[in-house]
Design a protein around this motif. Sequence first.
Motif, PDB file in Angstrom:
ATOM      1  N   PHE A   1      30.300  36.713  23.361  1.00 14.37           N
ATOM      2  CA  PHE A   1      29.230  35.783  23.693  1.00 14.37           C
ATOM      3  C   PHE A   1      29.299  35.365  25.155  1.00 14.37           C
ATOM      4  O   PHE A   1      30.248  35.694  25.876  1.00 14.37           O
ATOM      5  CB  PHE A   1      29.289  34.556  22.773  1.00 14.37           C
ATOM      6  CG  PHE A   1      28.910  34.844  21.351  1.00 14.37           C
ATOM      7  CD1 PHE A   1      27.588  35.128  21.018  1.00 14.37           C
ATOM      8  CD2 PHE A   1      29.864  34.835  20.343  1.00 14.37           C
ATOM      9  CE1 PHE A   1      27.231  35.392  19.702  1.00 14.37           C
ATOM     10  CE2 PHE A   1      29.519  35.105  19.024  1.00 14.37           C
ATOM     11  CZ  PHE A   1      28.193  35.383  18.702  1.00 14.37           C
ATOM     12  N   LEU A   2      28.297  34.612  25.595  1.00 13.62           N
ATOM     13  CA  LEU A   2      28.171  34.227  27.000  1.00 13.62           C
ATOM     14  C   LEU A   2      29.423  33.546  27.531  1.00 13.62           C
ATOM     15  O   LEU A   2      29.868  33.834  28.650  1.00 13.62           O
ATOM     16  CB  LEU A   2      26.958  33.313  27.183  1.00 13.62           C
ATOM     17  CG  LEU A   2      26.749  32.734  28.588  1.00 13.62           C
ATOM     18  CD1 LEU A   2      26.578  33.830  29.618  1.00 13.62           C
ATOM     19  CD2 LEU A   2      25.550  31.788  28.594  1.00 13.62           C
ATOM     20  N   GLY A   3      29.997  32.619  26.758  1.00 12.16           N
ATOM     21  CA  GLY A   3      31.177  31.910  27.236  1.00 12.16           C
ATOM     22  C   GLY A   3      32.309  32.844  27.599  1.00 12.16           C
ATOM     23  O   GLY A   3      32.960  32.686  28.641  1.00 12.16           O
ATOM     24  N   ASP A   4      32.568  33.843  26.742  1.00  8.38           N
ATOM     25  CA  ASP A   4      33.634  34.800  27.022  1.00  8.38           C
ATOM     26  C   ASP A   4      33.312  35.648  28.239  1.00  8.38           C
ATOM     27  O   ASP A   4      34.208  35.992  29.022  1.00  8.38           O
ATOM     28  CB  ASP A   4      33.851  35.696  25.801  1.00  8.38           C
ATOM     29  CG  ASP A   4      34.301  34.903  24.585  1.00  8.38           C
ATOM     30  OD1 ASP A   4      35.479  34.534  24.531  1.00  8.38           O
ATOM     31  OD2 ASP A   4      33.468  34.642  23.709  1.00  8.38           O
ATOM     32  N   LEU A   5      32.045  35.985  28.415  1.00 10.35           N
ATOM     33  CA  LEU A   5      31.647  36.758  29.585  1.00 10.35           C
ATOM     34  C   LEU A   5      31.864  35.948  30.863  1.00 10.35           C
ATOM     35  O   LEU A   5      32.356  36.466  31.869  1.00 10.35           O
ATOM     36  CB  LEU A   5      30.179  37.175  29.469  1.00 10.35           C
ATOM     37  CG  LEU A   5      29.612  37.992  30.637  1.00 10.35           C
ATOM     38  CD1 LEU A   5      30.388  39.294  30.816  1.00 10.35           C
ATOM     39  CD2 LEU A   5      28.135  38.294  30.415  1.00 10.35           C
ATOM     40  N   LEU A   6      31.536  34.663  30.833  1.00  6.42           N
ATOM     41  CA  LEU A   6      31.750  33.817  32.005  1.00  6.42           C
ATOM     42  C   LEU A   6      33.239  33.644  32.299  1.00  6.42           C
ATOM     43  O   LEU A   6      33.637  33.518  33.463  1.00  6.42           O
ATOM     44  CB  LEU A   6      31.083  32.457  31.798  1.00  6.42           C
ATOM     45  CG  LEU A   6      29.547  32.484  31.734  1.00  6.42           C
ATOM     46  CD1 LEU A   6      29.005  31.116  31.369  1.00  6.42           C
ATOM     47  CD2 LEU A   6      28.948  32.944  33.060  1.00  6.42           C
ATOM     48  N   LEU A   7      34.059  33.661  31.263  1.00  3.38           N
ATOM     49  CA  LEU A   7      35.502  33.583  31.471  1.00  3.38           C
ATOM     50  C   LEU A   7      36.065  34.867  32.098  1.00  3.38           C
ATOM     51  O   LEU A   7      37.232  34.908  32.487  1.00  3.38           O
ATOM     52  CB  LEU A   7      36.202  33.297  30.141  1.00  3.38           C
ATOM     53  CG  LEU A   7      36.051  31.860  29.628  1.00  3.38           C
ATOM     54  CD1 LEU A   7      36.441  31.764  28.166  1.00  3.38           C
ATOM     55  CD2 LEU A   7      36.894  30.899  30.460  1.00  3.38           C
ATOM     56  N   SER A   8      35.225  35.896  32.213  1.00  6.14           N
ATOM     57  CA  SER A   8      35.623  37.142  32.880  1.00  6.14           C
ATOM     58  C   SER A   8      35.418  37.082  34.392  1.00  6.14           C
ATOM     59  O   SER A   8      35.795  38.021  35.101  1.00  6.14           O
ATOM     60  CB  SER A   8      34.817  38.330  32.329  1.00  6.14           C
ATOM     61  OG  SER A   8      35.006  38.493  30.944  1.00  6.14           O
ATOM     62  N   ILE A   9      34.830  36.013  34.895  1.00  3.29           N
ATOM     63  CA  ILE A   9      34.508  35.915  36.321  1.00  3.29           C
ATOM     64  C   ILE A   9      35.732  36.142  37.210  1.00  3.29           C
ATOM     65  O   ILE A   9      35.676  36.944  38.154  1.00  3.29           O
ATOM     66  CB  ILE A   9      33.820  34.565  36.633  1.00  3.29           C
ATOM     67  CG1 ILE A   9      32.388  34.574  36.081  1.00  3.29           C
ATOM     68  CG2 ILE A   9      33.809  34.281  38.133  1.00  3.29           C
ATOM     69  CD1 ILE A   9      31.690  33.225  36.172  1.00  3.29           C
ATOM     70  N   PRO A  10      36.884  35.472  36.968  1.00  3.85           N
ATOM     71  CA  PRO A  10      38.047  35.726  37.835  1.00  3.85           C
ATOM     72  C   PRO A  10      38.509  37.183  37.808  1.00  3.85           C
ATOM     73  O   PRO A  10      38.917  37.723  38.838  1.00  3.85           O
ATOM     74  CB  PRO A  10      39.116  34.783  37.272  1.00  3.85           C
ATOM     75  CG  PRO A  10      38.351  33.692  36.611  1.00  3.85           C
ATOM     76  CD  PRO A  10      37.157  34.385  36.009  1.00  3.85           C
ATOM     77  N   THR A  11      38.447  37.813  36.635  1.00  2.00           N
ATOM     78  CA  THR A  11      38.869  39.210  36.521  1.00  2.00           C
ATOM     79  C   THR A  11      37.939  40.118  37.309  1.00  2.00           C
ATOM     80  O   THR A  11      38.386  41.046  38.003  1.00  2.00           O
ATOM     81  CB  THR A  11      38.897  39.636  35.047  1.00  2.00           C
ATOM     82  OG1 THR A  11      39.634  38.674  34.293  1.00  2.00           O
ATOM     83  CG2 THR A  11      39.556  40.990  34.887  1.00  2.00           C
ATOM     84  N   LEU A  12      36.637  39.858  37.235  1.00  3.95           N
ATOM     85  CA  LEU A  12      35.678  40.652  37.998  1.00  3.95           C
ATOM     86  C   LEU A  12      35.854  40.431  39.497  1.00  3.95           C
ATOM     87  O   LEU A  12      35.729  41.370  40.296  1.00  3.95           O
ATOM     88  CB  LEU A  12      34.252  40.309  37.566  1.00  3.95           C
ATOM     89  CG  LEU A  12      33.873  40.787  36.160  1.00  3.95           C
ATOM     90  CD1 LEU A  12      32.557  40.159  35.713  1.00  3.95           C
ATOM     91  CD2 LEU A  12      33.766  42.314  36.112  1.00  3.95           C
ATOM     92  N   LYS A  13      36.147  39.199  39.899  1.00  8.28           N
ATOM     93  CA  LYS A  13      36.431  38.931  41.313  1.00  8.28           C
ATOM     94  C   LYS A  13      37.649  39.730  41.776  1.00  8.28           C
ATOM     95  O   LYS A  13      37.664  40.289  42.880  1.00  8.28           O
ATOM     96  CB  LYS A  13      36.676  37.438  41.537  1.00  8.28           C
ATOM     97  CG  LYS A  13      35.445  36.559  41.490  1.00  8.28           C
ATOM     98  CD  LYS A  13      35.826  35.106  41.761  1.00  8.28           C
ATOM     99  CE  LYS A  13      34.623  34.189  41.814  1.00  8.28           C
ATOM    100  NZ  LYS A  13      35.006  32.782  42.050  1.00  8.28           N
ATOM    101  N   LYS A  14      38.686  39.769  40.943  1.00  9.50           N
ATOM    102  CA  LYS A  14      39.893  40.514  41.294  1.00  9.50           C
ATOM    103  C   LYS A  14      39.625  42.013  41.381  1.00  9.50           C
ATOM    104  O   LYS A  14      40.122  42.691  42.289  1.00  9.50           O
ATOM    105  CB  LYS A  14      40.995  40.213  40.270  1.00  9.50           C
ATOM    106  CG  LYS A  14      42.286  41.001  40.471  1.00  9.50           C
ATOM    107  CD  LYS A  14      42.916  40.759  41.825  1.00  9.50           C
ATOM    108  CE  LYS A  14      43.512  39.384  41.960  1.00  9.50           C
ATOM    109  NZ  LYS A  14      44.303  39.218  43.209  1.00  9.50           N
ATOM    110  N   LEU A  15      38.819  42.540  40.464  1.00  4.46           N
ATOM    111  CA  LEU A  15      38.449  43.955  40.536  1.00  4.46           C
ATOM    112  C   LEU A  15      37.719  44.258  41.840  1.00  4.46           C
ATOM    113  O   LEU A  15      37.954  45.285  42.481  1.00  4.46           O
ATOM    114  CB  LEU A  15      37.556  44.330  39.344  1.00  4.46           C
ATOM    115  CG  LEU A  15      38.252  44.695  38.041  1.00  4.46           C
ATOM    116  CD1 LEU A  15      37.218  44.894  36.946  1.00  4.46           C
ATOM    117  CD2 LEU A  15      39.092  45.954  38.209  1.00  4.46           C
TER     118      LEU A  15
END
Length: 264
Positions: free
Chosen positions: A9-23
């Motif tokens: 869901f959206l909340g889990d996707l938003l919690l991916s923001i730091p990981t995407l920044k690191k990638l």
Amino acid sequence: MILFIQTAFLGDLLLSIPTLKKLRELHPQKKIHLICRKGLGSLLVKEGLVDRAFDDFKKTKPTVSEIGERLGENHYDLLVCAHESARSNILSWSIEADFKIGYKNFWNFFIFDRRVRRHIDWPEVLRQMDLLAGLDPALERELDGLRSQRAPFGHLPAWTRMHLRESRTPGPAGSTKTAVLAPGSVWPTKRWGGFSDLVGELLNSGFEVILIGSPAEKEISTPIKNKYPQVRDMTGLTSLPEMLEVLSGADVLVCNDSGAMHMA
């Protein structure tokens, strides 16, 4: 190219923001693609966290074959799967990539080149970042230090923050304050029943009140709007980037456990 899979869901996707920044930090020259639930990718594309989102499916939970059709002939250098469901694992297996990273379970040894234990007692941001530890020695050292701590964690590193925007500057003294209310939730058992009374309190205290939510939550906001016509009802009228703009201009958000909470 890099493919990141997060079909929750959206909340889990938003919690991916730091990981995407690191990638993005680790591979600044590579395009990053995202597979997520229908309609959720536009925000991350707009904010520059990913270059393309595959979220324009016919249904919320598309089949593996439908996702494969949308991906076309793409071949990826790296695939990172941040969702541990069997469906996401099978999807990862069906996509061509030189190196695949995912969470470890007893049967997916043939899918991922690197499997990571999903620490159930860790905050979700750390769990997802742990997927990238093998790609960045400095990150791995930091996570090794955190592994020695007992949950709940105290101070978390700055790279765990989900911020997309700078903090809002407060308005001048005496100016009208804005309260955003998100009375809905995907889960009916998580919906607090006191929003209508709260709106009255906020209006009496001089707040401008804005209601937000998905189109399906209109049935929750409409009775509030009917009771308090001065409320601004934006339920079902905002895209995710537009919702971010509304929240960025607010003084306070009152909500249930929902995507709006994580976005704020």
